[in-house]
Enzyme design. Structure first.
Site, PDB file in Angstrom:
ATOM      1  N   ASP A  81       0.875  -1.174   0.000  1.00  0.00           N
ATOM      2  CA  ASP A  81       0.000   0.000   0.000  1.00  0.00           C
ATOM      3  C   ASP A  81       0.907   1.217   0.000  1.00  0.00           C
ATOM      4  OD1 ASP A  81      -2.013  -1.833   0.357  1.00  0.00           O
ATOM      5  OD2 ASP A  81      -2.731  -1.018   2.261  1.00  0.00           O
ATOM      6  N   HIS A 151       4.649  -7.550  -0.153  1.00  0.00           N
ATOM      7  CA  HIS A 151       4.210  -8.814  -0.741  1.00  0.00           C
ATOM      8  C   HIS A 151       4.835  -9.020  -2.117  1.00  0.00           C
ATOM      9  CE1 HIS A 151       0.786  -9.618   2.163  1.00  0.00           C
ATOM     10  NE2 HIS A 151       1.164  -8.389   2.481  1.00  0.00           N
ATOM     11  N   SER A 253       8.166   3.266   4.596  1.00  0.00           N
ATOM     12  CA  SER A 253       9.375   3.592   3.849  1.00  0.00           C
ATOM     13  C   SER A 253       9.110   3.518   2.357  1.00  0.00           C
ATOM     14  CB  SER A 253      10.529   2.665   4.255  1.00  0.00           C
ATOM     15  OG  SER A 253      11.743   3.174   3.768  1.00  0.00           O
TER      16      SER A 253
END
Length: 296
Positions: A81, A151, A253
């Site tokens: 995200d 992911h 980050s």
């Protein structure tokens, strides 16, 4: 001036403080305030707030099942995200754009043997050679309120990890514009390997207060520890599927994707908000073949 700040030591101190246990009674208040400041979507948080013993465990929270869906046909999906900073084809075969007018090289980012690394992984891939292939990149920034899981954006084989200790400057959009080449200066963990079209790399870039990057398939790989030097770790059978969780940040980050592909077309725009599993783009020849089969 920024280079004189003890960013690594300060980030380790921040990590120590966020790992302290928060009294059970005030956890909903503490995390609620944090969420209000940084825009956390509490409807997606997997557990009750009182179950998170510390801020660091709340930063690394998992999502409720069903909160994200992996695009069924996209060739590349978002690993996180976040907000898209930049993307495109690697310029002149070696330059990655940080922001407009600011760039860094593959050698600065992946190491002096970057060209050999890419060639080696390509030769181990089903693609075997560079014929008809180009090298692309995509940079996504995770804000402090975002879900911090990283992911797998494709089905691929991870052959090595490279840990560059580096600095820990902020990677906020403002810092990205001011510090060149920020992503090649900061501590980072590059996972390198190959997918069906050649070389593939996913790099988690640390930032101020975000020195710790946890790798799901290799808990022994530690970052932002005092006295660390450059490290390489080889792997044999690490083959994540699309959507598999492979790492976690503390606090937020940046992720940098580098990959070879033929005629790749991005389906995103700069500054766009993306969710893990969302399509980032597709290979045009695959789309054309699918359309052709659909007409038959």
């Amino acid at each position: 001036m920024l280079s004189r700040l003890p960013t690594r030591a300060l980030s380790r101190a921040w990590g120590y403080m966020t790992a302290l246990e928060v009294p059970n009674m005030i956890r909903p208040v503490v995390y609620g305030l944090y969420g209000a400041v940084f825009g956390v979507n509490f409807s997606e948080v997997e557990l009750p707030l009182s179950d998170y013993a510390s801020l660091s465990t709340f930063f690394r929270r998992h999502l409720k099942p069903g909160s994200r869906h992996i695009h069924p046909t996209a060739d590349l999906v978002s690993p996180v995200d976040g907000r898209v900073l930049t993307f495109g084809e690697v310029f002149e075969g070696k330059y990655i754009e940080q922001v407009k007018g600011c760039r860094f090289t593959l050698e600065e980012f992946l190491g002096s043997d970057a060209a050999e690394l890419i060639k080696r992984q390509r030769e181990e891939s089903p693609a075997h050679n560079s014929a008809g292939k180009k090298l692309f990149y995509c940079v996504i920034y995770l804000a402090p309120g975002d879900y911090h899981g990283v992911h797998s954006p494709v089905e691929w084989t991870i052959k090595e990890a490279r840990h560059f200790p580096g600095d820990l400057f902020s990677v906020s959009p403002l810092a990205v514009q001011l510090i060149e080449p920020l992503f090649a200066l900061n501590e980072r963990l590059a996972l390198n390997g190959h997918w069906q079209h050649g070389f593939f790399s996913l790099t988690s870039v640390g930032a101020f207060n975000v020195g710790s990057i946890n790798v799901e398939f290799d808990p022994s790989l530690q970052t932002n520890l005092e006295g660390q030097t450059y490290t390489e770790v080889a792997y044999e059978e690490v083959q994540p599927k699309r959507g598999d969780c492979i790492a976690f940040f503390n606090f937020g980050s940046t992720v940098v994707l580098l990959f070879e592909a033929p005629d790749f077309s991005f389906h995103i725009s700069k500054k766009e908000r993306v969710k893990m599993g969302q399509s980032l783009g597709e290979i045009q020849s695959n789309r054309a073949n699918a359309s052709s089969r659909g007409r038959q």
